[in-house]
Design a protein around this motif. Sequence first.
Motif, short mmCIF file in Angstrom:
data_model
loop_
_atom_site.label_atom_id
_atom_site.label_comp_id
_atom_site.label_asym_id
_atom_site.label_seq_id
_atom_site.Cartn_x
_atom_site.Cartn_y
_atom_site.Cartn_z
N ARG B 344 0.83 -1.20 0.00
CA ARG B 344 0.00 0.00 0.00
C ARG B 344 0.87 1.26 0.00
N GLU B 345 1.91 1.22 0.82
CA GLU B 345 2.78 2.38 0.90
C GLU B 345 3.49 2.63 -0.42
N LEU B 346 3.90 1.56 -1.09
CA LEU B 346 4.53 1.69 -2.40
C LEU B 346 3.57 2.36 -3.38
N ALA B 347 2.34 1.88 -3.41
CA ALA B 347 1.35 2.43 -4.35
C ALA B 347 1.10 3.90 -4.06
N GLU B 348 0.96 4.23 -2.77
CA GLU B 348 0.67 5.62 -2.43
C GLU B 348 1.85 6.53 -2.75
N ALA B 349 3.05 6.00 -2.62
CA ALA B 349 4.23 6.81 -2.96
C ALA B 349 4.25 7.09 -4.45
N ILE B 350 3.95 6.08 -5.25
CA ILE B 350 3.97 6.29 -6.70
C ILE B 350 2.89 7.30 -7.09
N ALA B 351 1.73 7.22 -6.45
CA ALA B 351 0.63 8.13 -6.79
C ALA B 351 0.81 9.53 -6.20
N GLY B 352 1.84 9.74 -5.40
CA GLY B 352 2.10 11.06 -4.85
C GLY B 352 1.33 11.35 -3.59
N LEU B 368 8.80 12.00 -10.16
CA LEU B 368 7.49 12.12 -9.51
C LEU B 368 7.60 12.43 -8.02
N VAL B 369 8.74 12.13 -7.42
CA VAL B 369 8.88 12.39 -5.99
C VAL B 369 8.81 13.89 -5.75
N GLY B 370 7.89 14.31 -4.90
CA GLY B 370 7.74 15.73 -4.61
C GLY B 370 6.66 16.39 -5.46
N ALA B 371 6.24 15.72 -6.54
CA ALA B 371 5.17 16.29 -7.36
C ALA B 371 3.82 16.03 -6.68
#
Lengths: 367, 547
Positions: B344-352, B368-371
């Motif tokens: 879940r954390e991986l998915a949420e990180a990718i989705a911002g 994408l990190v920070g966007a």
Amino acid sequence: MVRLQVFQGERVSSTAVRSAAIPVVAVLLALLVGAAMILALGANPLDGYRALFIGAFGSRSALADSAVRAMPLLLVAVGICVAFRAKVINIGGEGQIIAGAILSTVVALSVGDLPAVLLIPLVLIMGMVGGGIWGAIPGAMKAYLGVNEILSTIMLNIVAVQIMNYLLRDPLIDPKEIEQGTRIPQTERLPETADLPILLEGTRLHLGVVVAVVAAVAGWAFLWRTTIGFRVRAVGHSPHAARYAGMSVPRMTMLALSLSGALCGLAGAALVFGSQSHRLITDGSAAGFTGSAGFNGIVAALFGGLHPLWAIPSSFLFGGLLVGANAMQRAIQIPSALVVALNGLVVVFVIASNRIRDNLRKRVVDG
Amino acid sequence: MTTQPENGPEAETNSGSTSASGTSVANTSVSGALLEMRGITKRFPGVLANDSVSFDVQGGEVHTLLGENGAGKSTLMKILFGMYSADAGEVLLEGRPVDVSSPSAAIEAGIGMIHQHFMLVPTLTVTENVALGLPHGVRPDLDVVRSRVGELSEQYGLAVDPDVYVWQLAVGERQRVEILKALYREIRLLVLDEPTAVLTPQEVDDFFVTLRALADDGRGLIFISHKLHEVMALSDRITVLRDGRVVGSTTPGETDRQELAEMMVGRQVKLASVQRQPADSSGESNPADLDYDARPANDARLVVTALDVAGDRDGVPPAVRGLSLEVAPGEILGVAGVSGNGQRELAEAIAGLRRPLTGSITLDGFELVGASPQRIRRSGLSFVPEERMRDGAIGDFSVSENLMLVDHGEPAHAVRGWLKLGALNKRAVDLVDRYQIKTPDVSTPTSSLSGGNIQKMIMARELSSGPSVLLAAQPTRGVDVGAAEYIHERLLAQRDEGTAVIVISEDLDEVLALADRIMVMFEGRVVGTVHRDRCTVEQLGLMMAGG
Ligand SMILES: Nc1ncnc2c1ncn2[C@@H]1O[C@H](COP(=O)(O)OP(=O)(O)OP(=O)(O)O)[C@@H](O)[C@H]1O
Ligand SMILES: [Mg+2]
């Protein structure tokens, strides 16, 4: 805030057929309780209500007065609807009205006499800008700092009154007031080309009423026909889902409160330039200038189910009650403040009957 | 898990006979039934959700309710639990009519219900949650409650620490708390509405042992699931609902998955999971040969490098640790693993939606990190969140409004900020039709759709937005067999159109049916990434356990 929360669960969409019986019954019940109060004061409620009704709706000029009285209520009510759809509760209508009035007055005084076609739109827009700024401040505080908007908007009401009082006692005061030593805190007469034109000969019905109705339609169109309005509603219903769908929750929160403020500010400008004296005057209190429209507009919005179009008849009703109350006072010597109690009773009954209807529906139709 | 329990003689005699066509005669001899629902009818605006449904449960049996999304299963159970009132029909407990007018009345009568959305207070402990709402204001002695909770959890294998806060618990543990709550109230009849949707296959095995023990002690259990193998494994009896009507009852001994599926939909169906059986478990490939670092065939579109993401709890290692992955256009990367291992954390990180501690995520070279989530959406990412009710849909919005939640701003749907409601409505009608979302019309509030239909609606929206990267968590959770099949087809079609797809799923069958490469996660790390065609179920199982 209990009142506002009662409505949160309710779905009032543009297409949903509202049960028209509820507001009617609520008003009748409120009048009934009001009648008991009049009786208790030793007067005849029937005479009182007849005077109230005739005073509010009984003649062309009475209708016009009710509409004029309803104008700021309607603008505030539409602003409340917009904010509420984003789940923002704007108690700052009073301050935003004043902010709009101040900015439009200052601009009108400084640009002098432009032709009416330019000056009227200009002052109305300046009203919106002033109110918009006064809404954007708590909006930004809520969106980016998490400050509760109920507290911040109430606080800003007080700030706005003090600014108005200061300006009208010193920088903006009519020079004649100083010459004559009367020092009434009011501006000089504002440029005549900024006067909101009278629409019906022999009445007080002015352009501001039309502006308010147009604003209500625009508020509805914004919420249900535009992409940004859609986002505002999405954020209000579920910040989580809105964020997942790629919307900016803080931006929409701030936008909704700014727009809400702008509508209140527009009411402020229309109050100044549609007034009999064509000046901005203070008696030291907010209500002295706004007639408490910033609060009564909330009542009108709630009565209209927080829907901008339903706010039109609802505001007209409350405007009429306020106008009629004076007639009632003259007829049976009952304080017109009774109408304030009537307003409150109407809201209580509307909310109670919504509850009852929901419970009924639960038993009969679904859960 | 494929073992078919023998039915007790009691269940056998009461189940009626099932004809080959899948219909059966209604029970006539239900004397001694623990529960009997007779002629239950429930109408919602535009839908007849239950049409004179009769249903009974014996003490000691697990009776499964089976049916397509929107068949009326949850509605029937909500009537039983006093959440809806039926338009017609009656409910009898041990032969006596009862008036279940509210959930508290139902609990009083001995009926418990485990909802799909748990009704626990996260900031209270397990014991406090159990004590909460105990009847009539007697202030419960928490020590007594705690020791009773301990006894019950020991007796039925419901392992959970009574003093831990509910927010600290995993989903499976929360479910156990819900069951303990019901047991504490000494219920005789327990309704479980899609309880396994949130459990991992391992958890399901233990869970079934518990359910069986509960039934063996004389309780009646009503079980709802879309997973036919679970239904076959657990049930004593199965009753199938279609369009609000009972189409028949049967037992696992007399039927098979194929026949059940046909009873549900009322016509011939091909069960995909039967024919498209994945990896050869013949063991022809040798673990030593397996490439544990399988790379995409093409240039990657989404690249995750050395990602660390914090979880919700403080003071524990990050939920995702040093994770790297690549997905190329035209492939599906399946992310397998027991849930709670950082997916879940991986998915949420990718989705911002969750800021990584360290590492980088690039989409076509764009960091994408920070966007913001909007930026990431706009750069072509579609995201199907795991928590569909909270994150995926707005209950008060209509179906068509939810279908336009993501792409209402596109030129095809809006001109200069004005929504093209006509076009949007037409598309909504089209999506409802294609994904067979069961709803009276597109202006119906989404909250009145059945669970599976809401999931279908979210999938329809995300798949139709033309994503360049699609990240789908549990894409078919709660969805019936036929709809799952369609969603799988759409995911494969999306891949063939050149989308880079990531499917996160606890369902190994699903991962095997869809993925080109399979990445297994354990404790926030990648155990390995393998080619789907070159691995066996056994190898994957081993990897999921951390090996
Ligand atoms: N509160 C409600 N208002 C209006 N319609 C409803 C409501 N609840 C359910 N329905 C409708 O009743 C029908 C049956 O819904 P129900 O939730 O019982 O289905 P289900 O069999 O549980 O499906 P699923 O497998 O998707 O959970 C559906 O068509 C649904 O749209
Ligand atoms: Mg259901």
